[in-house]
Enzyme design. Sequence first.
Site, mmCIF file in Angstrom:
data_model
loop_
_atom_site.group_PDB
_atom_site.id
_atom_site.type_symbol
_atom_site.label_atom_id
_atom_site.label_comp_id
_atom_site.label_asym_id
_atom_site.label_seq_id
_atom_site.Cartn_x
_atom_site.Cartn_y
_atom_site.Cartn_z
ATOM 1 N N LYS A 3 0.812 -1.218 0.000
ATOM 2 C CA LYS A 3 0.000 0.000 0.000
ATOM 3 C C LYS A 3 0.844 1.266 0.000
ATOM 4 C CE LYS A 3 -4.305 -1.975 1.687
ATOM 5 N NZ LYS A 3 -5.325 -2.053 2.731
ATOM 6 N N LYS A 60 -5.023 -9.523 -5.310
ATOM 7 C CA LYS A 60 -6.118 -9.903 -4.419
ATOM 8 C C LYS A 60 -7.369 -9.068 -4.724
ATOM 9 C CE LYS A 60 -6.382 -8.430 0.044
ATOM 10 N NZ LYS A 60 -7.796 -8.231 0.362
ATOM 11 N N LYS A 103 -12.072 -4.995 -1.023
ATOM 12 C CA LYS A 103 -13.362 -4.286 -0.917
ATOM 13 C C LYS A 103 -13.225 -2.778 -1.105
ATOM 14 C CE LYS A 103 -13.910 -4.926 3.742
ATOM 15 N NZ LYS A 103 -12.650 -4.365 4.290
HETATM 16 P P1 ATP Z 1 -9.572 -3.420 2.309
HETATM 17 O O1 ATP Z 1 -9.411 -3.088 0.849
HETATM 18 O O2 ATP Z 1 -10.366 -2.417 3.048
HETATM 19 O O3 ATP Z 1 -8.299 -3.784 2.990
HETATM 20 P P2 ATP Z 1 -10.254 -6.241 2.229
HETATM 21 O O4 ATP Z 1 -11.144 -6.810 1.204
HETATM 22 O O5 ATP Z 1 -8.800 -6.541 2.147
HETATM 23 O O6 ATP Z 1 -10.541 -4.687 2.270
HETATM 24 P P3 ATP Z 1 -10.226 -6.589 5.114
HETATM 25 O O7 ATP Z 1 -11.243 -5.941 5.961
HETATM 26 O O8 ATP Z 1 -8.861 -5.988 5.045
HETATM 27 O O9 ATP Z 1 -10.832 -6.708 3.626
HETATM 28 O O10 ATP Z 1 -10.083 -8.096 5.527
HETATM 29 C C1 ATP Z 1 -11.145 -8.833 6.124
HETATM 30 C C2 ATP Z 1 -10.845 -10.314 6.047
HETATM 31 O O11 ATP Z 1 -11.059 -10.783 4.705
HETATM 32 C C3 ATP Z 1 -9.401 -10.673 6.387
HETATM 33 O O12 ATP Z 1 -9.404 -11.896 7.099
HETATM 34 C C4 ATP Z 1 -8.760 -10.865 5.046
HETATM 35 O O13 ATP Z 1 -7.650 -11.726 5.081
HETATM 36 C C5 ATP Z 1 -9.897 -11.468 4.258
HETATM 37 N N1 ATP Z 1 -9.759 -11.203 2.829
HETATM 38 C C6 ATP Z 1 -9.760 -9.975 2.256
HETATM 39 N N2 ATP Z 1 -9.666 -10.086 0.929
HETATM 40 C C7 ATP Z 1 -9.575 -11.419 0.655
HETATM 41 C C8 ATP Z 1 -9.442 -12.160 -0.563
HETATM 42 N N3 ATP Z 1 -9.382 -11.541 -1.717
HETATM 43 N N4 ATP Z 1 -9.396 -13.513 -0.478
HETATM 44 C C9 ATP Z 1 -9.472 -14.131 0.723
HETATM 45 N N5 ATP Z 1 -9.583 -13.483 1.899
HETATM 46 C C10 ATP Z 1 -9.646 -12.141 1.876
HETATM 47 MG MG MG Z 2 -7.438 -5.637 3.563
#
Ligand code: ATP
Ligand code: MG
Length: 329
Positions: free
Chosen positions: A112, A195, A198
């Site tokens: 990031k 990856k 969200k």
């Molecule tokens: P952000 O972009 O806000 O970081 P994010 O999608 O990475 O959003 P987080 O809130 O950071 O979501 O993570 C929540 C949970 O979802 C964590 O356990 C993370 O490891 C899991 N996770 C996030 N993205 C993925 C993915 N693409 N595949 C599997 N697990 C995921």
């Molecule tokens: Mg994340």
Amino acid sequence: MKKTMLTGVRPSGNLTLGNYLGAIKNFVDRQEIYDSYIFIADLHAITSYIEPTKLKSAVYNCVAMYLACGVDPAKTVIFKQSDVLEHGTLGFIMTFQTKMGELSRMTQFKYKSQLAGKEGVDTGLFVYPTLMVADILLYNTAIVPVGKDQQQHVELTRDLAERFNKRYGEVFEMPDVYVAPVGNKICNLQNPAEKMNKSDNSDNKGTIFLMDDLAVARKKIMSAKTDDLAYVHFDEENQPGISNLMSILSKITGEDFESIEKRYAGKGYGEFKREVADVVCNLLAEIQAKYAHFNDQKVLDEILAVGAKSAKIVAKETLARTTKALGLN
Ligand code: ATP
Ligand code: MG
């Protein structure tokens, strides 16, 4: 006595299929075996700027989504991180147990901060792993189900817990990470090297949001980037797009890769994508129906109030042990 399981999601946007398959599903599948805690990581959401009204609605959205995904408030403590300010205090304390080098080596930070440029990167992005350490240690957590991207942070938690226990006496339980063998890194459908996130732009064609209109989700899957090898085969290096779709299918249905490959021998990608789209749309339809049922602010407030009360009892106790060990009280 049951061991404790804990996980959380940042209310930084709408939840994705990656969040569900990588973390929430694994939690839901185990919520009866453990003393279970799931939280809405709103303090983590402010590590970079988020409009306050957006944050508020994202928090409700996240609780309703937990319920829609099968988190049961009768079996699991559901709470909002900022309702239990012990997280902040223990996070502050754990920052002082941490080396700059340790935080600089976190791949999420490296990734990031590359995007933002080192000078412009928020300090929150640098120190948030120590808050995550506190989130886990406060509840004497034994197991943390997360996606692969968060594994390193749980490993940091173990290192810091061990360091603290050695210096100040046995205060913290050692947590284990649970990263499921399949679906631990769901990739962006348009860029399967990355990856699925969200906090990406909400009209991103590569991200399946759990609230996506079914026709939109179907279209995203049908136009997912693949390759020209034209056979359904699990090979993350040479066929990352197809492998990603296979992971999604396998994680939802439980069918293993070998069996999927056998069924699609000699068949094209179109038919395979249609099945993945069907399975994902069925899952989304089920989640969305439950979401509509649970999306009642009064009910959600009630659940959060009950959750905060239970969470505070444990968090206060751990923080008191910690400050005592430090000589602060
Ligand atoms: P952000 O972009 O806000 O970081 P994010 O999608 O990475 O959003 P987080 O809130 O950071 O979501 O993570 C929540 C949970 O979802 C964590 O356990 C993370 O490891 C899991 N996770 C996030 N993205 C993925 C993915 N693409 N595949 C599997 N697990 C995921
Ligand atoms: Mg994340």
